[in-house]
Design an enzyme around this catalytic site. Sequence first.
Site, PDB file in Angstrom:
ATOM      1  N   ASP A  97       0.716  -1.347  -0.136  1.00  7.42           N
ATOM      2  CA  ASP A  97      -0.079  -0.058  -0.003  1.00  7.42           C
ATOM      3  C   ASP A  97       0.769   1.377  -0.107  1.00  7.42           C
ATOM      4  OD1 ASP A  97      -3.081  -0.559   0.221  1.00  7.42           O
ATOM      5  OD2 ASP A  97      -2.192  -1.895   1.780  1.00  7.42           O
TER       6      ASP A  97
ATOM      7  N   CYS B  55      -5.092  10.067  -1.580  1.00  5.00           N
ATOM      8  CA  CYS B  55      -4.062   9.036  -0.931  1.00  5.00           C
ATOM      9  C   CYS B  55      -2.819   8.998  -1.329  1.00  5.00           C
ATOM     10  CB  CYS B  55      -4.610   7.641  -1.192  1.00  5.00           C
ATOM     11  SG  CYS B  55      -6.382   7.526  -0.561  1.00  5.00           S
TER      12      CYS B  55
ATOM     13  N   HIS C  66     -11.727   5.564   5.075  1.00  7.00           N
ATOM     14  CA  HIS C  66     -11.125   6.607   5.865  1.00  7.00           C
ATOM     15  C   HIS C  66     -12.027   7.721   5.723  1.00  7.00           C
ATOM     16  CE1 HIS C  66      -6.936   5.121   4.722  1.00  7.00           C
ATOM     17  NE2 HIS C  66      -6.819   5.233   5.967  1.00  7.00           N
TER      18      HIS C  66
ATOM     19  N   GLU D 292      -0.224   9.489   1.711  1.00  2.00           N
ATOM     20  CA  GLU D 292      -0.868  10.410   2.519  1.00  2.00           C
ATOM     21  C   GLU D 292      -1.006   9.729   3.942  1.00  2.00           C
ATOM     22  OE1 GLU D 292      -5.056  12.718   2.262  1.00  2.00           O
ATOM     23  OE2 GLU D 292      -5.333  10.531   2.214  1.00  2.00           O
ATOM     24  N   ASP D 293      -1.107   8.294   4.051  1.00  2.00           N
ATOM     25  CA  ASP D 293      -1.522   7.962   5.259  1.00  2.00           C
ATOM     26  C   ASP D 293      -0.336   7.938   6.359  1.00  2.00           C
ATOM     27  OD1 ASP D 293      -4.100   7.296   4.938  1.00  2.00           O
ATOM     28  OD2 ASP D 293      -3.490   5.478   3.599  1.00  2.00           O
TER      29      ASP D 293
HETATM   30  N1  GLY Z   1      -5.516  -0.115   0.285  1.00  2.00           N
HETATM   31  C1  GLY Z   1      -5.573   1.055   1.138  1.00  2.00           C
HETATM   32  C2  GLY Z   1      -5.436   0.809   2.665  1.00  2.00           C
HETATM   33  O1  GLY Z   1      -5.938  -0.143   3.061  1.00  2.00           O
HETATM   34  O2  GLY Z   1      -4.945   1.469   3.221  1.00  2.00           O
END
Ligand code: GLY
Length: 263
Positions: free
Chosen positions: A69, A256, A169, A74-75
């Site tokens: 991923d 993202c 999200h 962004e995460d």
């Molecule tokens: N596939 C994106 C996530 O689950 O973070």
Amino acid sequence: MSPVAAPTATYRALTRAISPRIVECELTHLERLPIDVPNARAQHAAYARALVSLGCAVEEVEPAPDHPDSVFIEDTAVVLDEIAVITRPGAESRRGETAAVERVLAPLRPLAHIRAPGTLDGGDVFVVGKRVFAGRTGRTNDEGIAQLRAALAPHGYTVEAIDVTGCLHLKTAVTAVDDRTVLANPQWIDLRALAGVDVIEVDPAEPMGANIVRVGEALLYGASYPRTRARLEARGHRPVCVDASELAKAEGAVTCCSLVLRA
Ligand code: GLY
């Protein structure tokens, strides 16, 4: 890290290459479909070019091929003008994505960190002026939100928690269009949590259409949401659109794939 545009731009956008293992990505609300990796890469390249056209210097962070991923950079951080908060992603498989991003951000911002037992994904955080909204989701817990609040309070930000149901999200359900306005899907959040903010609702036929990238006053949006785009245009917004349909199969959307920060 390789810059794609001259570093004189007003904004930087950090991106990350698509892992060859993206087909093993986390999926929470979607059924697994085949991902055409070359097509996803072509869409990702077009996305980077669109960011350049909106005034960003695009910088690719060191790839993380073993993290399926990792394109969803962004995460890994919440970056404001005053500070960057390095996250602790809610999915165990994603925790190794933050270190390289931290190395890039360290010279650019003072850093704070989300620590265990806190979890927080950057995709659960959006900002409207000095109001920061953080989603309670399967990825972000109350401890993570409390740590974010503590990190941002000295810089004059408030952090408001919002319950999210039915999508991955918070930013799947709502994102900022400008300093007064958001684009939202009322099926997944209670709009009363956004009191004081103008809301443009997605067209009901386009539930995934609430995700939009803001680069200053400019907007970058998915091409799959023409009805919602018409609603944006009716309000005077003129988003640049890109096809992000292949990455959508990995439960990712346009926000993202970058961390946009003032240079
Ligand atoms: N596939 C994106 C996530 O689950 O973070």
